[in-house]
Write an enzyme that holds these catalytic residues in place. Structure first.
Site, PDB file in Angstrom:
ATOM      1  N   THR A 203       0.894  -1.174   0.000  1.00 43.26           N
ATOM      2  CA  THR A 203       0.000   0.000   0.000  1.00 43.26           C
ATOM      3  C   THR A 203       0.918   1.205   0.000  1.00 43.26           C
ATOM      4  O   THR A 203       2.101   1.067   0.314  1.00 43.26           O
ATOM      5  CB  THR A 203      -0.864  -0.015   1.289  1.00 43.26           C
ATOM      6  OG1 THR A 203      -1.964  -0.888   1.111  1.00 43.26           O
ATOM      7  CG2 THR A 203      -1.407   1.335   1.683  1.00 43.26           C
ATOM      8  N   ARG A 231     -14.080  -7.342  -2.005  1.00 42.09           N
ATOM      9  CA  ARG A 231     -13.473  -7.115  -0.677  1.00 42.09           C
ATOM     10  C   ARG A 231     -12.880  -5.699  -0.580  1.00 42.09           C
ATOM     11  O   ARG A 231     -12.222  -5.207  -1.492  1.00 42.09           O
ATOM     12  CB  ARG A 231     -12.384  -8.162  -0.459  1.00 42.09           C
ATOM     13  CG  ARG A 231     -11.622  -8.038   0.863  1.00 42.09           C
ATOM     14  CD  ARG A 231     -10.300  -7.317   0.693  1.00 42.09           C
ATOM     15  NE  ARG A 231      -9.493  -7.335   1.916  1.00 42.09           N
ATOM     16  CZ  ARG A 231      -8.432  -6.558   2.100  1.00 42.09           C
ATOM     17  NH1 ARG A 231      -8.033  -5.720   1.171  1.00 42.09           N
ATOM     18  NH2 ARG A 231      -7.744  -6.627   3.222  1.00 42.09           N
ATOM     19  N   GLY A 233     -10.522  -3.306   2.065  1.00 44.92           N
ATOM     20  CA  GLY A 233      -9.659  -3.388   3.250  1.00 44.92           C
ATOM     21  C   GLY A 233      -9.803  -2.169   4.142  1.00 44.92           C
ATOM     22  O   GLY A 233     -10.806  -1.450   4.109  1.00 44.92           O
ATOM     23  N   ASP A 234      -8.770  -1.936   4.930  1.00 44.34           N
ATOM     24  CA  ASP A 234      -8.791  -0.824   5.891  1.00 44.34           C
ATOM     25  C   ASP A 234      -8.512   0.528   5.244  1.00 44.34           C
ATOM     26  O   ASP A 234      -8.864   1.573   5.800  1.00 44.34           O
ATOM     27  CB  ASP A 234      -7.727  -1.076   6.968  1.00 44.34           C
ATOM     28  CG  ASP A 234      -6.333  -1.196   6.353  1.00 44.34           C
ATOM     29  OD1 ASP A 234      -6.189  -1.896   5.321  1.00 44.34           O
ATOM     30  OD2 ASP A 234      -5.389  -0.588   6.880  1.00 44.34           O
ATOM     31  N   THR A 254      -0.606   0.341   6.901  1.00 48.37           N
ATOM     32  CA  THR A 254      -0.404  -0.668   5.858  1.00 48.37           C
ATOM     33  C   THR A 254      -0.293  -2.030   6.517  1.00 48.37           C
ATOM     34  O   THR A 254       0.387  -2.179   7.531  1.00 48.37           O
ATOM     35  CB  THR A 254       0.846  -0.403   5.002  1.00 48.37           C
ATOM     36  OG1 THR A 254       1.058  -1.544   4.157  1.00 48.37           O
ATOM     37  CG2 THR A 254       2.098  -0.169   5.834  1.00 48.37           C
ATOM     38  N   GLY A 255      -0.987  -3.001   5.961  1.00 48.09           N
ATOM     39  CA  GLY A 255      -0.907  -4.330   6.563  1.00 48.09           C
ATOM     40  C   GLY A 255      -2.149  -5.128   6.263  1.00 48.09           C
ATOM     41  O   GLY A 255      -2.901  -4.808   5.333  1.00 48.09           O
ATOM     42  N   GLY A 257      -5.442  -5.774   6.250  1.00 54.44           N
ATOM     43  CA  GLY A 257      -6.498  -4.791   6.470  1.00 54.44           C
ATOM     44  C   GLY A 257      -7.589  -5.192   7.437  1.00 54.44           C
ATOM     45  O   GLY A 257      -8.083  -4.363   8.207  1.00 54.44           O
TER      46      GLY A 257
HETATM   47  N1  ASP Z   1      -4.080  -2.732   4.147  1.00 59.53           N
HETATM   48  C1  ASP Z   1      -4.250  -3.093   2.771  1.00 59.53           C
HETATM   49  C2  ASP Z   1      -5.465  -3.944   2.634  1.00 59.53           C
HETATM   50  O1  ASP Z   1      -5.705  -4.779   3.464  1.00 59.53           O
HETATM   51  C3  ASP Z   1      -3.098  -3.793   2.199  1.00 59.53           C
HETATM   52  C4  ASP Z   1      -1.775  -3.258   2.630  1.00 59.53           C
HETATM   53  O2  ASP Z   1      -1.661  -2.262   3.289  1.00 59.53           O
HETATM   54  O3  ASP Z   1      -0.761  -3.836   2.308  1.00 59.53           O
HETATM   55  O4  ASP Z   1      -6.164  -3.793   1.665  1.00 59.53           O
END
Ligand code: ASP
Length: 336
Positions: A203, A231, A233-234, A254-255, A257
């Site tokens: 991200t 879907r 995400g966050d 980032t992570g 989500g």
């Molecule tokens: N957080 C993002 C998601 O889950 C992906 C990411 O940050 O790597 O869509």
């Protein structure tokens, strides 16, 4: 005569004070290009240099804007536009693919002065989703638009429209194939493990404190490889992927989500500062290592507070990240 002399001394010293105040103004910018299983042993020197160079080029765009006295909103937008246009990162061009092999993008923006915010989810034709999120904030009565409607709104706002081919890269087409094979070959427990999930995301994000003391945060992503059922995400969820409040800080996540939504990560960091008086670094550590990690999630955050203190915290082996402070000192890092 004496009066004139005193007046001259007064004007001279207040001028000096003004200059000193200007120098003492803390401003700064932090960016990330995603967290995950980014290991030194898996990265060639050439790849590493490409990432370091791209991060440096991106952050200098935003830094130059705020160094010239420009607003945090513009710095966030232009910096993220660069990262969205780079095929290296999972946002805009080069974003990861859904299970049906297309790109669906999420982005959000928040302004710390007004607490205004805008977000888009699942857009398929907007070249720069962060700009669409800012348009939602500035030019619509809403905060959050999704799917075709969000694409339509962006088009009506005059944003650049592209076809799906623009976003596709060989790396992500191969990545989808690999992930699908792994999912066929493996146990569900593996598919739900951090080890596996860590390979699927990325991200981009940017947080800024400008010379007027205004904070802003933006985040933009393609989400997770092989995502299904539209879907989301966050990243476009205000308070999870993005948050900014001039009273406290600006945060971009980032992570994985799903865990960042459940932990309301970005707002939680702000709340720990506001209600508990923690530093931005203490707050980010608690949220990433205690809260997110404890329920099984992985990832990282970048944050900057209203005095220019920063945090770049992750519970993964790496996070593409960079920071420039008000003295112009640049830090660029990849590994934990
Ligand atoms: N957080 C993002 C998601 O889950 C992906 C990411 O940050 O790597 O869509």
């Amino acid at each position: 005569m004496k009066k004139i002399l005193l007046l001259t001394i007064f004007l001279f010293t207040s001028c000096l004070n003004n200059e000193k105040e200007k120098k003492d103004i803390n401003f700064g910018i932090v960016i990330h290009g995603g967290a995950g299983t980014i290991l030194k042993e898996n990265m060639s020197d050439e790849k590493e240099k490409q990432y370091l160079d791209a991060l440096e080029e991106a952050i200098k765009i935003g830094y130059n804007i705020i160094n010239d006295g420009g607003p945090s909103q513009l710095a966030v937008e232009k910096t993220i536009n660069f990262l969205e246009n780079s095929p290296l990162f999972n946002a805009g061009k080069g974003a990861v693919l859904t299970s049906s092999g297309i790109v669906e993008l999420d982005a959000s923006f928040m302004d710390g002065k007004t607490l205004n915010a805008g977000a888009v989810a699942g857009v398929r034709t907007l070249k720069n989703p962060i700009s669409a999120a800012i348009k939602v904030m500035n030019n619509s009565p809403h905060v959050f638009l999704s799917g075709e409607g969000a694409d339509q709104f962006g088009k009506e706002q005059g944003l650049e429209i592209v076809n799906q081919e623009y976003f596709l890269t060989k790396r992500r087409i191969d990545g989808l194939e690999k992930v699908k094979e792994m999912e066929l070959d493996n146990e569900i427990s593996f598919i739900n493990s951090n080890e596996y999930i860590n390979q699927k995301y990325g991200t981009v994000g940017c947080v800024v404190l400008d010379k007027n003391g205004n904070l802003a945060s933006g985040t933009s992503t393609g989400g997770m490889t092989n995502k299904k059922w539209n879907r989301i995400g966050d990243v476009p969820v205000i308070g999870a992927g993005t948050y900014a409040n001039n009273l406290t800080c600006a945060v971009s996540s980032t992570g994985w989500g799903e865990f960042f939504i459940r932990n309301v990560v970005a707002y939680d960091i702000s709340a720990l500062i506001e209600y508990k008086g923690l530093s931005v670094n203490e707050a980010a550590k608690i949220v990433i290592h205690d809260k997110v990690a404890k329920i099984g999630g992985s990832g990282g955050v970048i944050a900057i507070d209203n005095k220019g203190n920063i945090a770049m915290e992750m519970n993964t082996p790496g996070m593409y990240r960079a920071h420039i402070n008000s003295k112009g000192k640049l830090t660029v890092k990849i590994f934990n």
